[in-house]
Scaffold this motif. Structure first.
Motif, PDB file in Angstrom:
ATOM      1  N   TYR A 399       0.954  -1.284  -0.077  1.00  0.00           N
ATOM      2  CA  TYR A 399      -0.114   0.092  -0.120  1.00  0.00           C
ATOM      3  C   TYR A 399       0.796   1.277  -0.167  1.00  0.00           C
ATOM      4  N   THR A 400       2.173   1.345  -0.318  1.00  0.00           N
ATOM      5  CA  THR A 400       2.888   2.360  -0.291  1.00  0.00           C
ATOM      6  C   THR A 400       3.109   2.858  -1.927  1.00  0.00           C
ATOM      7  N   ALA A 401       2.724   4.021  -2.446  1.00  0.00           N
ATOM      8  CA  ALA A 401       3.015   4.356  -3.688  1.00  0.00           C
ATOM      9  C   ALA A 401       4.567   4.799  -3.724  1.00  0.00           C
ATOM     10  N   GLY A 402       4.994   4.195  -4.873  1.00  0.00           N
ATOM     11  CA  GLY A 402       6.173   4.834  -5.256  1.00  0.00           C
ATOM     12  C   GLY A 402       7.586   3.945  -5.114  1.00  0.00           C
ATOM     13  N   MET A 403       7.399   2.801  -4.617  1.00  0.00           N
ATOM     14  CA  MET A 403       8.508   1.846  -4.233  1.00  0.00           C
ATOM     15  C   MET A 403       9.061   1.476  -5.553  1.00  0.00           C
ATOM     16  N   PHE A 404       8.223   1.069  -6.327  1.00  0.00           N
ATOM     17  CA  PHE A 404       8.673   0.606  -7.798  1.00  0.00           C
ATOM     18  C   PHE A 404       9.495   1.435  -8.366  1.00  0.00           C
ATOM     19  N   ALA A 405       8.850   2.873  -8.270  1.00  0.00           N
ATOM     20  CA  ALA A 405       9.421   3.999  -9.029  1.00  0.00           C
ATOM     21  C   ALA A 405      10.947   4.192  -8.621  1.00  0.00           C
ATOM     22  N   LYS A 406      11.072   4.081  -7.428  1.00  0.00           N
ATOM     23  CA  LYS A 406      12.285   4.340  -6.598  1.00  0.00           C
ATOM     24  C   LYS A 406      13.260   3.440  -7.129  1.00  0.00           C
ATOM     25  N   ALA A 407      13.011   1.938  -7.214  1.00  0.00           N
ATOM     26  CA  ALA A 407      13.943   1.175  -7.798  1.00  0.00           C
ATOM     27  C   ALA A 407      14.431   1.322  -9.432  1.00  0.00           C
ATOM     28  N   ILE A 432      12.787  -8.052 -10.621  1.00  0.00           N
ATOM     29  CA  ILE A 432      13.467  -7.254 -11.738  1.00  0.00           C
ATOM     30  C   ILE A 432      14.391  -7.983 -12.277  1.00  0.00           C
ATOM     31  N   ALA A 433      14.313  -8.338 -13.549  1.00  0.00           N
ATOM     32  CA  ALA A 433      15.305  -9.312 -14.378  1.00  0.00           C
ATOM     33  C   ALA A 433      16.273  -8.254 -15.064  1.00  0.00           C
ATOM     34  N   ILE A 434      17.475  -8.598 -15.090  1.00  0.00           N
ATOM     35  CA  ILE A 434      18.413  -7.715 -15.595  1.00  0.00           C
ATOM     36  C   ILE A 434      19.520  -8.575 -16.164  1.00  0.00           C
ATOM     37  N   ARG A 435      20.375  -8.300 -16.979  1.00  0.00           N
ATOM     38  CA  ARG A 435      21.533  -8.827 -17.299  1.00  0.00           C
ATOM     39  C   ARG A 435      22.389  -9.187 -16.345  1.00  0.00           C
ATOM     40  N   SER A 436      23.263 -10.370 -16.304  1.00  0.00           N
ATOM     41  CA  SER A 436      23.874 -10.976 -15.133  1.00  0.00           C
ATOM     42  C   SER A 436      25.176 -10.033 -14.816  1.00  0.00           C
ATOM     43  N   LYS A 437      25.514  -9.594 -16.029  1.00  0.00           N
ATOM     44  CA  LYS A 437      26.994  -8.726 -15.761  1.00  0.00           C
ATOM     45  C   LYS A 437      26.595  -7.355 -15.148  1.00  0.00           C
ATOM     46  N   ASP A 438      25.173  -6.907 -14.861  1.00  0.00           N
ATOM     47  CA  ASP A 438      25.043  -5.653 -14.378  1.00  0.00           C
ATOM     48  C   ASP A 438      24.498  -6.009 -12.811  1.00  0.00           C
ATOM     49  N   ARG A 439      24.762  -7.220 -12.467  1.00  0.00           N
ATOM     50  CA  ARG A 439      24.178  -7.561 -10.994  1.00  0.00           C
ATOM     51  C   ARG A 439      24.695  -6.834  -9.818  1.00  0.00           C
ATOM     52  N   ASP A 440      26.036  -6.630  -9.648  1.00  0.00           N
ATOM     53  CA  ASP A 440      26.555  -6.218  -8.635  1.00  0.00           C
ATOM     54  C   ASP A 440      26.302  -4.440  -8.631  1.00  0.00           C
ATOM     55  N   THR A 441      26.249  -3.795  -9.815  1.00  0.00           N
ATOM     56  CA  THR A 441      26.004  -2.387  -9.830  1.00  0.00           C
ATOM     57  C   THR A 441      24.677  -2.260  -9.591  1.00  0.00           C
ATOM     58  N   ALA A 442      23.652  -3.199  -9.771  1.00  0.00           N
ATOM     59  CA  ALA A 442      22.295  -3.278  -9.899  1.00  0.00           C
ATOM     60  C   ALA A 442      22.171  -3.258  -8.290  1.00  0.00           C
ATOM     61  N   VAL A 443      22.618  -4.261  -7.440  1.00  0.00           N
ATOM     62  CA  VAL A 443      22.494  -4.388  -6.318  1.00  0.00           C
ATOM     63  C   VAL A 443      22.770  -3.316  -5.412  1.00  0.00           C
ATOM     64  N   ARG A 444      23.801  -2.698  -5.644  1.00  0.00           N
ATOM     65  CA  ARG A 444      24.419  -1.447  -4.945  1.00  0.00           C
ATOM     66  C   ARG A 444      23.556  -0.303  -5.132  1.00  0.00           C
ATOM     67  N   ALA A 445      23.293  -0.013  -6.373  1.00  0.00           N
ATOM     68  CA  ALA A 445      22.094   1.054  -6.625  1.00  0.00           C
ATOM     69  C   ALA A 445      20.977   0.869  -5.544  1.00  0.00           C
ATOM     70  N   LEU A 446      20.346  -0.357  -5.791  1.00  0.00           N
ATOM     71  CA  LEU A 446      19.175  -0.370  -4.915  1.00  0.00           C
ATOM     72  C   LEU A 446      19.389  -0.198  -3.455  1.00  0.00           C
ATOM     73  N   TYR A 447      20.491  -0.771  -3.072  1.00  0.00           N
ATOM     74  CA  TYR A 447      20.700  -0.742  -1.844  1.00  0.00           C
ATOM     75  C   TYR A 447      20.834   0.592  -1.351  1.00  0.00           C
ATOM     76  N   LYS A 448      21.580   1.709  -2.022  1.00  0.00           N
ATOM     77  CA  LYS A 448      21.592   2.954  -1.701  1.00  0.00           C
ATOM     78  C   LYS A 448      20.489   3.720  -1.762  1.00  0.00           C
ATOM     79  N   ALA A 449      19.533   3.252  -2.751  1.00  0.00           N
ATOM     80  CA  ALA A 449      18.118   3.866  -2.959  1.00  0.00           C
ATOM     81  C   ALA A 449      17.275   3.649  -1.857  1.00  0.00           C
ATOM     82  N   PHE A 450      17.484   2.423  -1.061  1.00  0.00           N
ATOM     83  CA  PHE A 450      16.475   1.991   0.015  1.00  0.00           C
ATOM     84  C   PHE A 450      17.015   2.046   1.445  1.00  0.00           C
ATOM     85  N   PHE A 451      18.146   1.865   1.272  1.00  0.00           N
ATOM     86  CA  PHE A 451      18.841   1.867   2.608  1.00  0.00           C
ATOM     87  C   PHE A 451      19.734   2.925   2.995  1.00  0.00           C
ATOM     88  N   GLY A 452      20.316   3.542   1.756  1.00  0.00           N
ATOM     89  CA  GLY A 452      21.522   4.620   1.791  1.00  0.00           C
ATOM     90  C   GLY A 452      21.228   5.940   2.554  1.00  0.00           C
TER      91      GLY A 452
END
Ligand code: ASP
Length: 452
Positions: A399-407, A432-452
């Motif tokens: 029920y929280t708007a904008g979570m997906f947008a943030k990701a 969210i499915a991405i190319r495996s070569k982008d995995r670490d960058t993606a995880v770091r970006a999401l971590y920063k967005a939600f926890f940073g």
């Protein structure tokens, strides 16, 4: 009452075993202690279970087993000596191993292997009970046979016969004081030793917690808690997860959170027993509590996980949305080829099926493509490889708007293209499915967005 399970690293040597005893004695409600076989003492060491597997296969080949036999006994002897438990327990273990080895000719290979593997936890439970006594505390070894832990299915991959719950519950109501119980194995109806899959002591702990309706199932391992993201990808992550729900645990475990095995905790989850992941080396840390529900802060996530090794079967056909039975026929091909599927995102004229890469050998892939072309006559079909599934998980997202947008914004800012998205209506996670070569960058970006 608490059921505590200690893994192999918590029992690898005398120092670790003393920590285990301190932990158990620090809380009188810690009454049932489930133990693994001694694990690795240092990186590069061999677990007792692996030594036993080597011993069993050497015996099965009819070769001399002295070296492997000695290596197993030596692990227990080292602990017994340091804890001054005396020679008797070591001789008992030696004798037990010899009796088991003598069964090599009379048992089927898988049965013999299980008999040998199970000795790792069985003998360790006896040794741990002695170690409690040496510290002046009474502790009783209890065996899966006397308490009625009955298993069925295949040797090495057995599952619980649910009728065991009633027998176990009765058996434990007769015990007082501390009970030390070997994990990982039980007995078939015919009285043969059978083991769970590897890591199965977690299952035993979970079963006992459910059988005795424990207040908590404490699973002691070598990490302070479950972290919201893999510390190998985000080394700066500090705070562990204090509480999470069973649903959150399941979603994170699905996408590769390796601290616990979600299969193993099914009995505890079904019985609604809270599970506490704790660290034997830092017993004052509260660890991570996994339970049915928790207080959530709206708009927060509990963890971000990433699982590699997925493939996407993409099928396009003009006017697919009007073709009755298209999806069923597509899934039937996969079913007949023995491929289980994970997700099925779709478009107007497009159907995707996400499967684990391990199901698609080169040959299987060829067959699947040929059958789809022949039986479904699509305009286009392709199998995309090397996909990683990112999971953002948290009851607080509901029920929280904008979570997906943030990701999406975080991934876009990091220059990562999204291959596919999927969100169940429960809203407890999105994928969210991405190319495996982008995995670490993606995880770091999401971590920063939600926890940073
Ligand atoms: N000792 C067994 C293994 O190494 C079971 C366990 O530790 O849970 O797989």
């Amino acid at each position: 009452m608490k059921v505590c399970k200690f893994g192999g690293s918590s029992l690898a040597n005398a120092t670790q075993l003393n920590k285990v005893i301190d932990i158990v004695l620090a809380d009188p409600s810690r009454r049932i202690v489930v133990v693994s076989a001694p694990g690795k003492r240092y990186s590069g060491d061999t677990k007792v279970t692996d030594l036993l597997i080597e011993l069993a296969s050497t015996a099965q080949k009819g070769e001399n087993t002295d070296r492997q036999f000695g290596a197993v006994v030596e692990r227990y002897a080292e602990i017994a000596q340091e804890l001054k438990l005396g020679d008797e327990i070591v001789r008992e273990i030696e004798h037990d191993l010899m009796e088991r080895l003598a069964e090599v000719a009379s048992l089927a290979p898988a049965e013999f292997m299980d008999l040998m593997k199970a000795s790792g936890e069985d003998n360790n439970a006896k040794l741990v009970a002695r170690a409690f006594e040496a510290r002046g505390k009474r502790a009783r070894y209890a065996s899966p046979r006397e308490t009625g832990l009955v298993l069925k299915g295949e040797f090495g991959d057995a599952t619980l016969d649910p009728a065991s719950y009633a027998t176990l519950s009765r058996a434990f109501s007769n015990f007082d004081g501390i009970v030390v119980y070997p994990g990982f194995f039980g007995y078939t109806k015919e009285g043969k030793v059978a083991t769970f899959p590897r890591g199965g002591s977690d299952i035993t702990g979970s079963i006992l917690a459910a059988a005795v309706c424990a207040d908590v199932y404490e699973n002691f391992t070598d990490v302070d808690s479950v972290y919201p993201v893999d510390p190998r990808i985000v080394p700066e992550v500090k705070d562990g997860i204090a509480t999470m729900t069973y649903r959150e645990m399941r979603e994170l475990a699905y996408a590769g959170f390796g601290v616990f095995n979600d299969d193993a905790v099914i009995p505890a989850v079904r019985a609604r027993i809270p599970i506490n992941i704790r660290n034997t080396n830092h017993p004052s840390e509260p660890g991570t509590m996994i339970q049915q529900s928790r207080r959530v802060v709206p708009g927060t996530v509990v963890g971000i996980a990433a699982a590699d090794g997925f493939c996407n079967i993409v099928v396009e056909k003009y006017l697919m949305n009007r073709a009755i039975g298209f999806g069923r026929k597509l899934l039937q091909i996969l079913e007949e080829e023995g491929i289980s599927y994970d997700h099925m995102p779709s478009g107007v004229d497009l159907q995707c099926v996400v499967v684990k890469g391990l199901y698609l050998t080169k040959e299987k892939e060829r067959t699947v493509l040929q059958r789809i072309k022949r039986e479904l006559d699509p305009d286009y079909v392709v199998i995309e490889h090397d996909l990683t599934i990112l999971m953002v998980v948290g009851e607080g997202m509901c029920y929280t708007a904008g979570m997906f947008a943030k990701a999406c914004l975080a991934l876009a800012s990091a220059g990562i293209n999204i291959s596919m998205v999927n969100q169940g209506s429960s809203e407890v996670s999105f994928m969210i499915a991405i190319r495996s070569k982008d995995r670490d960058t993606a995880v770091r970006a999401l971590y920063k967005a939600f926890f940073g």
